[in-house]
Design a protein around this motif. Structure first.
Motif, PDB file in Angstrom:
ATOM      1  N   ALA A  44      -1.359  -6.440   3.409  1.00  0.00           N
ATOM      2  CA  ALA A  44      -0.554  -5.518   2.602  1.00  0.00           C
ATOM      3  C   ALA A  44       0.552  -4.931   3.474  1.00  0.00           C
ATOM      4  CB  ALA A  44      -1.422  -4.393   2.050  1.00  0.00           C
ATOM      5  N   ARG A  74       0.122   4.449  -0.238  1.00  0.00           N
ATOM      6  CA  ARG A  74      -0.488   5.711   0.183  1.00  0.00           C
ATOM      7  C   ARG A  74       0.279   6.343   1.346  1.00  0.00           C
ATOM      8  NH1 ARG A  74      -6.017   4.546   2.085  1.00  0.00           N
ATOM      9  NH2 ARG A  74      -5.014   2.673   2.892  1.00  0.00           N
ATOM     10  N   ILE A 125      -7.836   1.434  -3.014  1.00  0.00           N
ATOM     11  CA  ILE A 125      -8.546   1.217  -1.758  1.00  0.00           C
ATOM     12  C   ILE A 125      -9.934   1.851  -1.825  1.00  0.00           C
ATOM     13  CG2 ILE A 125      -8.573   1.846   0.708  1.00  0.00           C
ATOM     14  CD1 ILE A 125      -6.597  -0.368   0.212  1.00  0.00           C
ATOM     15  N   CYS A 185      -2.960   1.993  -4.241  1.00  0.00           N
ATOM     16  CA  CYS A 185      -3.028   3.325  -3.642  1.00  0.00           C
ATOM     17  C   CYS A 185      -4.509   3.631  -3.414  1.00  0.00           C
ATOM     18  CB  CYS A 185      -2.331   4.362  -4.524  1.00  0.00           C
ATOM     19  SG  CYS A 185      -3.084   4.589  -6.160  1.00  0.00           S
ATOM     20  N   TRP A 194     -11.193  -1.608  -2.806  1.00  0.00           N
ATOM     21  CA  TRP A 194     -11.028  -2.593  -1.732  1.00  0.00           C
ATOM     22  C   TRP A 194     -12.122  -2.455  -0.669  1.00  0.00           C
ATOM     23  CZ3 TRP A 194      -7.101  -6.248  -1.876  1.00  0.00           C
ATOM     24  CH2 TRP A 194      -6.939  -7.049  -0.732  1.00  0.00           C
ATOM     25  N   TRP A 242      -3.556   5.965   5.527  1.00  0.00           N
ATOM     26  CA  TRP A 242      -3.648   4.686   6.239  1.00  0.00           C
ATOM     27  C   TRP A 242      -4.413   4.864   7.547  1.00  0.00           C
ATOM     28  CZ3 TRP A 242       2.336   3.960   6.011  1.00  0.00           C
ATOM     29  CH2 TRP A 242       2.724   3.578   4.723  1.00  0.00           C
ATOM     30  N   PRO A 258       2.518  -1.698   4.377  1.00  0.00           N
ATOM     31  CA  PRO A 258       2.432  -0.254   4.204  1.00  0.00           C
ATOM     32  C   PRO A 258       3.827   0.349   3.978  1.00  0.00           C
ATOM     33  CG  PRO A 258       2.182  -0.820   6.526  1.00  0.00           C
ATOM     34  CD  PRO A 258       2.325  -2.117   5.770  1.00  0.00           C
ATOM     35  N   SER A 266      -0.300   4.284  -8.084  1.00  0.00           N
ATOM     36  CA  SER A 266       0.192   2.939  -8.428  1.00  0.00           C
ATOM     37  C   SER A 266       0.445   2.852  -9.935  1.00  0.00           C
ATOM     38  CB  SER A 266      -0.784   1.851  -7.966  1.00  0.00           C
ATOM     39  OG  SER A 266      -2.051   1.991  -8.578  1.00  0.00           O
ATOM     40  N   VAL A 301      -5.521  -0.254   6.317  1.00  0.00           N
ATOM     41  CA  VAL A 301      -4.684  -0.842   5.265  1.00  0.00           C
ATOM     42  C   VAL A 301      -5.286  -2.192   4.894  1.00  0.00           C
ATOM     43  CG1 VAL A 301      -2.348  -1.709   4.754  1.00  0.00           C
ATOM     44  CG2 VAL A 301      -2.627   0.303   6.199  1.00  0.00           C
ATOM     45  N   ASP A 345       0.878  -1.168   0.000  1.00  0.00           N
ATOM     46  CA  ASP A 345       0.000   0.000   0.000  1.00  0.00           C
ATOM     47  C   ASP A 345       0.914   1.216   0.000  1.00  0.00           C
ATOM     48  OD1 ASP A 345      -1.679   2.163   0.637  1.00  0.00           O
ATOM     49  OD2 ASP A 345      -2.979   0.903   1.875  1.00  0.00           O
TER      50      ASP A 345
END
Length: 166
Positions: A77, A63, A135, A107, A144, A68, A79, A113, A73, A61
């Motif tokens: 994954a 981001r 996400i 992201c 997600w 987050w 981070p 990404s 998250v 991830d």
């Protein structure tokens, strides 16, 4: 009246071709979606989740910490923020730790990404996947969170981050 008959070799060739085509179609029909997705550099969140659960990929991830903290998250994954020092070093350390598995990047909505993926492609790096729904969702899909896939708090994600990636 003369009858036309195919020569034995023509019949055999036609039968082999039909068999090959049918076997190919059968193989495509029974192939799990994550295995089909592995031939592509862009995956859905569903395919990424399936592959994470089956231990076929690792996911990062990319981001920011603020993001987050706000949303959590994706479960399993790593981070590793694109916005923090040593991102490239940590990205390639993750690739080493993945032990041959592809690295999926996620992201918020696929912009970051996708940008990282373009840079990796231009530098001829392979083995990376863009989870471009992100996400939060994008034009490629709901994302997600909206797909109801598991999320963990940032503290939980950081607590299982391998030391080499911290």
């Amino acid at each position: 009246m003369a009858t036309t008959r195919n020569r034995p070799s023509e019949n055999s060739a036609a039968q082999v071709s039909r068999r090959a085509a049918l076997l190919s179609l059968a193989a495509i029909t029974i192939t799990p979606s994550s295995l089909v997705a592995q031939s592509s550099e862009i995956w859905s969140v569903g395919d990424a989740h399936e592959a994470l659960q089956a231990d076929l990929i690792r996911m990062i991830d990319i981001r920011s910490r603020a993001e987050w903290t706000k949303t959590g998250v994706a479960e399993k994954a790593w981070p590793i923020s694109l916005h923090e020092a040593r991102f490239s070093e940590r990205l390639f350390a993750a690739r080493t730790l993945a032990d041959g598995r592809p690295i999926a990047l996620i992201c918020a909505t696929g912009g970051r990404s996708g940008s990282v993926m373009r840079s990796l492609r231009q530098a001829n790096y392979r083995g990376f996947i863009d989870v471009s729904e992100g996400i939060l969702g994008s034009t490629r899909g709901p994302g997600w969170i909206a797909s109801g896939l598991p999320i963990v708090e940032i503290e939980a994600a950081l607590s299982v981050l391998p030391a080499q990636l911290a």
